[in-house]
Design an enzyme around this catalytic site. Structure first.
Site, short mmCIF file in Angstrom:
data_model
loop_
_atom_site.label_atom_id
_atom_site.label_comp_id
_atom_site.label_asym_id
_atom_site.label_seq_id
_atom_site.Cartn_x
_atom_site.Cartn_y
_atom_site.Cartn_z
N ASP A 1 0.85 -1.19 0.00
CA ASP A 1 0.00 0.00 0.00
C ASP A 1 0.89 1.24 0.00
O ASP A 1 1.69 1.44 0.91
CB ASP A 1 -0.88 -0.03 1.27
CG ASP A 1 -1.92 1.07 1.26
OD1 ASP A 1 -2.21 1.62 0.19
OD2 ASP A 1 -2.44 1.38 2.36
N ASP B 1 -3.05 2.29 -5.98
CA ASP B 1 -1.86 2.32 -5.12
C ASP B 1 -1.80 1.16 -4.13
O ASP B 1 -1.06 1.20 -3.16
CB ASP B 1 -1.82 3.64 -4.34
CG ASP B 1 -2.79 3.65 -3.18
OD1 ASP B 1 -3.94 3.21 -3.38
OD2 ASP B 1 -2.40 4.07 -2.09
N GLU B 2 -2.56 0.13 -4.40
CA GLU B 2 -2.68 -0.93 -3.41
C GLU B 2 -2.89 -2.27 -4.11
O GLU B 2 -3.68 -2.34 -5.05
CB GLU B 2 -3.92 -0.61 -2.57
CG GLU B 2 -3.98 -1.19 -1.22
CD GLU B 2 -5.32 -0.83 -0.57
OE1 GLU B 2 -5.83 -1.66 0.17
OE2 GLU B 2 -5.87 0.26 -0.83
MG LIG Z 1 -2.52 3.87 0.06
#
Ligand SMILES: [Mg+2]
Length: 350
Positions: free
Chosen positions: A8, A102-103
């Site tokens: 993350d 983003d993960e």
């Molecule tokens: Mg994040």
């Protein structure tokens, strides 16, 4: 035993803006629209100290932190960075499940990188992300998928947290239920009203009690708390087909009536394909017919573009199987061929 890594990025959009504009590097910063009624998508850590959070309205955030700088997002830049990150993940495993730009979850069970050590892989991936993008990421490592996600939050930012197989039991026992993905605020309040606060509380009740008092969700929650739910990285969210169908108010009583519906169905399908930009990835045409007695049949043929002649043939073929039964539903569709990296590409556009 499975090995999952959850990666993350740390306040991703804000971190990108801080990286690209030094004037923003040391101010409370959030990404959001300009209107007073807009909401924030991300805040940096300076802003978070004031209580500013994502999904908070601009107005509320400004009240908490009058100096807050709010800038609009640059999705194209975020997507490009996301593609770079994905390329790093792909060096370690094919089993990648992006949750957002983003993960992502990685299943590295069978990866031979770092002599198979998921802990070292997570460190190395974070280092590579930093070297490539100048941005930091946090990671969680665990033999159970949802624990990896919880763990990636434990040492944020720029940290990682590992739950080893022999630590799973204790970790779950002391786990506050609100940390389990899928347990939202309202659910949590209901659980607490029944005296359930941690994994140990849920386990103590037993699966039958959970079923009786909470239902199916209670059973799956029990399985999670008992460590019985390992989870699976899902790389199958890719669209494999697209179809449109219509149930008619009045049955269609012969083949001609059915065929007369084709232009309309094709218009609708064309619109949907255009919208999702899937026109050049068709690999099959199909027709579905549901008869008045609810029997469903279908016919398909390999083909790379919409073709009324082929749909006509397929519909005729399917219709004949009904022995002149009236038709209550007609549908047409296409198969979609997969494309390298498409899973990621599609999911980052969500
Ligand atoms: Mg994040």
């Amino acid at each position: 035993m499975k090995k999952f890594i959850h990666i993350d990025m740390d306040c991703f959009y804000a971190a990108v803006e801080m990286r690209d504009n030094p004037a923003l590097a040391n101010v409370p910063l959030a990404i959001g629209g300009n209107s007073r009624r807009g909401v924030l998508s991300t805040a940096n850590y300076i802003a978070r100290k004031y209580g500013v959070r994502s999904a908070m309205s601009n107005y509320h955030a400004k009240q908490l932190c009058p100096d807050l700088v709010i800038v609009p997002g640059r999705m194209q830049v975020y997507k490009e960075i996301s593609t770079q990150i994905r390329a790093i993940f792909a060096k370690y495993t094919d089993l990648i499940e992006p949750l957002s730009l983003d993960e992502a979850y990685l299943d590295v069970t069978d990866s031979t990188a770092c002599k198979g050590s998921a802990t070292l892989m997570a460190e190395q991936i974070r280092q590579e992300i930093y070297d490539t993008t100048g941005l930091t990421a946090s990671a969680g490592v665990a033999p159970i998928k949802f624990i990896a996600k919880i763990a990636s939050d434990e040492n944020k930012p720029n940290g990682q947290f590992v739950v080893l197989p022999d630590q799973v039991d204790d970790f779950l026992a002391s786990l506050p239920l609100g940390k389990i993905p899928g347990v939202g605020k309202v659910t949590l309040e209901k659980l607490q009203l029944k005296g359930l606060y941690t994994g140990a509380d849920v386990r103590a009740k037993g699966v039958n009690w959970m079923q009786q008092h909470i239902g199916n969700f209670g059973v799956s929650l029990y399985q999670k708390c008992a460590g019985e739910y390992v989870g699976k990285v899902s790389t199958e969210r890719v669209r494999k087909s697209l179809s449109v169908e219509h149930t008619y108010e009045y049955n269609k009583n012969n083949l001609d009536e059915c065929l007369s519906q084709l232009p309309r169905l094709m218009d609708e399908l064309t619109r949907r394909l255009d919208k999702q930009q899937l026109n050049n990835r068709i690999n099959k045409l199909s027709v579905k017919v549901k008869f008045a007695n609810f029997v469903v049949t279908s016919a398909d043929q390999s083909h790379h573009q919409l073709d009324e002649r082929i749909f006509t043939e397929l519909m005729s073929k399917a219709y004949e199987r009904g022995n002149d039964q009236p038709v209550r539903l007609l549908g047409i569709g296409v198969g979609i061929k997969s494309q390298a990296h498409e899973h990621f590409q599609l999911s980052i556009l969500d």
